[in-house]
Design an enzyme around this catalytic site. Structure first.
Site, PDB file in Angstrom:
ATOM      1  N   LYS A  89      93.384  70.526  44.281  1.00 15.67           N
ATOM      2  CA  LYS A  89      93.604  70.609  45.706  1.00 15.67           C
ATOM      3  C   LYS A  89      95.104  70.806  46.301  1.00 15.67           C
ATOM      4  O   LYS A  89      95.219  71.454  47.353  1.00 15.67           O
ATOM      5  CB  LYS A  89      92.721  69.288  46.543  1.00 15.67           C
ATOM      6  CG  LYS A  89      91.631  68.980  46.328  1.00 15.67           C
ATOM      7  CD  LYS A  89      90.645  70.121  46.580  1.00 15.67           C
ATOM      8  CE  LYS A  89      88.932  69.616  46.574  1.00 15.67           C
ATOM      9  NZ  LYS A  89      88.340  69.493  45.237  1.00 15.67           N
TER      10      LYS A  89
HETATM   11  C1  LIG Z   1      87.312  69.938  44.666  1.00 16.72           C
HETATM   12  C2  LIG Z   1      87.096  69.932  43.206  1.00 16.72           C
HETATM   13  C3  LIG Z   1      86.424  70.450  42.477  1.00 16.72           C
HETATM   14  C4  LIG Z   1      85.303  71.415  43.048  1.00 16.72           C
HETATM   15  O1  LIG Z   1      85.872  72.542  43.730  1.00 16.72           O
HETATM   16  P1  LIG Z   1      85.360  73.665  44.886  1.00 16.72           P
HETATM   17  O2  LIG Z   1      86.316  74.398  45.226  1.00 16.72           O
HETATM   18  O3  LIG Z   1      84.657  72.634  45.734  1.00 16.72           O
HETATM   19  O4  LIG Z   1      84.373  74.264  44.084  1.00 16.72           O
HETATM   20  C5  LIG Z   1      85.969  70.301  41.048  1.00 16.72           C
HETATM   21  N1  LIG Z   1      86.976  69.549  40.348  1.00 16.72           N
HETATM   22  C6  LIG Z   1      87.836  68.553  41.233  1.00 16.72           C
HETATM   23  C7  LIG Z   1      88.536  67.458  40.468  1.00 16.72           C
HETATM   24  C8  LIG Z   1      87.942  68.785  42.514  1.00 16.72           C
HETATM   25  O5  LIG Z   1      88.667  68.083  43.322  1.00 16.72           O
END
Ligand SMILES: *Cc1c(COP(=O)(O)O)cnc(C)c1O
Length: 494
Positions: free
Chosen positions: A114
């Site tokens: 993120k």
């Molecule tokens: C948010 C997240 C995901 C999922 O990603 P999306 O964009 O919501 O599909 C997968 N792994 C981790 C560690 C995340 O923080």
């Protein structure tokens, strides 16, 4: 470039990128999409190969955010993706097996992917407020399944004219994720647990966004609502960059030949990350198939197989909590591109009313021509973590393990296929207790000492941002029912 709603049926006004980033969600409940995908030519890709990550990011963002100058974007990207914030590089590609390469997206300040978007997005929003002549304060509301919350708090902390409030499901995040959030520093931040799961949190935030009376009350206090969730185009656009960047690195590193296609596998929750890979493919990056990896909450696996999206099913709490999601909001963007806005609006209204929709056959075929859905059970995920570490020498977190398991499954049924680029989405230390348990077969009694145990077990280092987290001061302990989220927001917006 103009932005339109995924549910646009009439001829509603098109809006600028700055406006799309500022508002987050379209007035009709749809998500903003650029009116076209920016094509990257062979020449562009060659140029991108010789650039640094911040330059690549500015290059690609400038195609979508054309109301920002290139210099503004370059200066923001240089700060967001600095060596200080991403020690060792923003998105390095590492080899796991002969044919599987890991795109490590977790070297930022909160150790999850993120950060790749949330380090840059606050800067884009800050500029958007100026560009749109906004005098009010932006109040960012975030629903998080764990990683978004911390990354958003860290990205927005102490940014002028912006406040941020994060809601997380009280029992739906890991101990370390929770500690990361409740110990957050910053004069403009707030964190609140809700009694419910991630979908309750996300729906609660969506309800507040749709509440005209609340908007009016907030306006009179000098606030307007904005979102940092991956439904915001300002989150999505920066995610396209690392797929392009990884392709360039694989090309420059001699892993692939000019024009050679790769498959991309993404551990998926809200469908944001994998959708960014799809945009990279549509832009002209030679990407073959997109493997959508799910955990036991395998609603997307079923959807890709049957064309029916049905959220009337059991919800599981798994060791990959950031993927414990039954409403993958960004799927709406894929529907928009494959079915058009009118049918997207129809599907979404059916989802809201009945909790399910079924796509038409032409849409299903279009999606099936690019996407494969697979999933891993909890047992499989633990075995992948073990095998990857003891056989391939690669330590991965629980989410990346779901992806790796699906990538291997896909390879087993597609012999002689393409190299796979796997999005590695979190540091193993963010989910240290489950990773250590998978390696040893023994549950740790104390989740908070798990990082030390994992370090001792694997001979790897705890990332700097996670060291000493148990000693930090706790600033937030509010817990509310989903229906009281609005009240809690109003208390914060003073
Ligand atoms: C948010 C997240 C995901 C999922 O990603 P999306 O964009 O919501 O599909 C997968 N792994 C981790 C560690 C995340 O923080």
């Amino acid at each position: 470039m103009n932005y339109v709603s995924t549910r646009l049926t009439g001829d509603a006004a098109e809006i600028s990128a700055a406006m799309a980033i500022k508002t987050g969600l379209a007035g009709d409940g749809g998500l903003f999409m650029p009116e076209s995908v920016a094509a990257l030519t062979k020449q562009d890709i060659d140029r991108l190969c010789s650039m640094s990550y911040p330059e690549r990011a500015a290059f690609i963002l400038s195609r979508y955010l054309d109301d920002y100058t290139y210099d503004e974007l370059l200066s923001d990207c240089k700060e967001a993706y600095s060596e200080e914030r991403f020690p060792g590089g923003a998105a390095p590609v590492k080899q796991i097996t002969n044919d599987i390469y890991s795109l490590e997206l977790w070297h930022g300040p909160t150790c999850a992917f993120k950060d790749m978007a949330l380090q840059i997005m606050p800067r884009l929003l800050s500029r958007a407020l100026v560009k749109t002549g906004e005098n009010r304060n932006a109040l960012i509301l975030v629903a998080t399944s764990g990683d978004t919350g911390k990354a958003a708090l860290e990205g927005y902390r102490d940014i002028e004219q912006i406040k941020i409030k994060v809601f997380y499901p009280v029992d739906g995040v890991s101990r370390i994720q929770k500690l990361q959030m409740v110990t957050q520093e910053g004069s403009n931040v707030d964190v609140c647990a809700i009694k419910g799961n991630f979908d309750d949190a996300q729906n609660g935030v969506k309800r507040i966004f749709a509440d005209a009376e609340a908007a009016h009350d907030l306006d009179s206090k000098g606030y307007f609502l904005s979102s940092a969730n991956s439904i915001n185009w300002g989150r999505l656009a920066p995610q396209i960059v690392y797929y392009v960047s990884a392709y360039c690195d694989m090309l420059s590193g001699g892993i692939i030949k000019d024009g050679e296609e790769i498959d991309v596998c993404v551990p998926t929750g809200n469908f944001g990350n994998i959708f960014a890979a799809y945009i990279a493919k549509l832009s002209g990056i030679p990407i073959g198939r997109l493997i959508c990896a799910s955990n036991q909450n395998n609603i997307l696996t079923d959807f890709l197989k049957t064309g029916v999206y049905d959220r009337n099913r059991s919800f599981y709490t798994t060791m990959s909590p950031s993927m414990d999601i039954l409403i993958s909001s960004n799927l709406e963007r894929l529907l928009y591109l494959t079915a058009g806005p009118a049918r997207t609006a129809k599907y979404m209204s059916s989802l809201a009313k009945m909790g399910r929709y079924e796509i038409d056959n032409d849409v299903k075929e279009k999606i099936a021509s690019c996407f494969t859905g697979l999933f891993c059970s909890e047992e499989q995920t633990a075995k992948v973590i073990r095998d990857a570490f003891y056989n391939d020498g690669y330590l991965c977190d629980t989410h990346t393990a779901v992806g790796l398991g699906c990538a291997k499954m896909y390879q087993d049924s597609n012999k002689g296929g393409r190299k796979i680029l796997l999005a590695s989405t979190a540091s193993p230390y963010k989910f240290a207790a489950d990773v250590a348990a998978a390696l040893t077969g023994v549950e740790s009694a104390d989740a908070l000492s798990a990082p030390d145990a994992l370090s001792a077990l694997t001979g790897t280092e705890i990332p700097l941002p996670l060291r000493g987290i148990t000693e930090r001061k706790i600033h937030f302990d509010e817990v509310v029912q989903p229906q009281d989220m609005l009240k809690s927001v109003m208390n914060f917006a003073l």
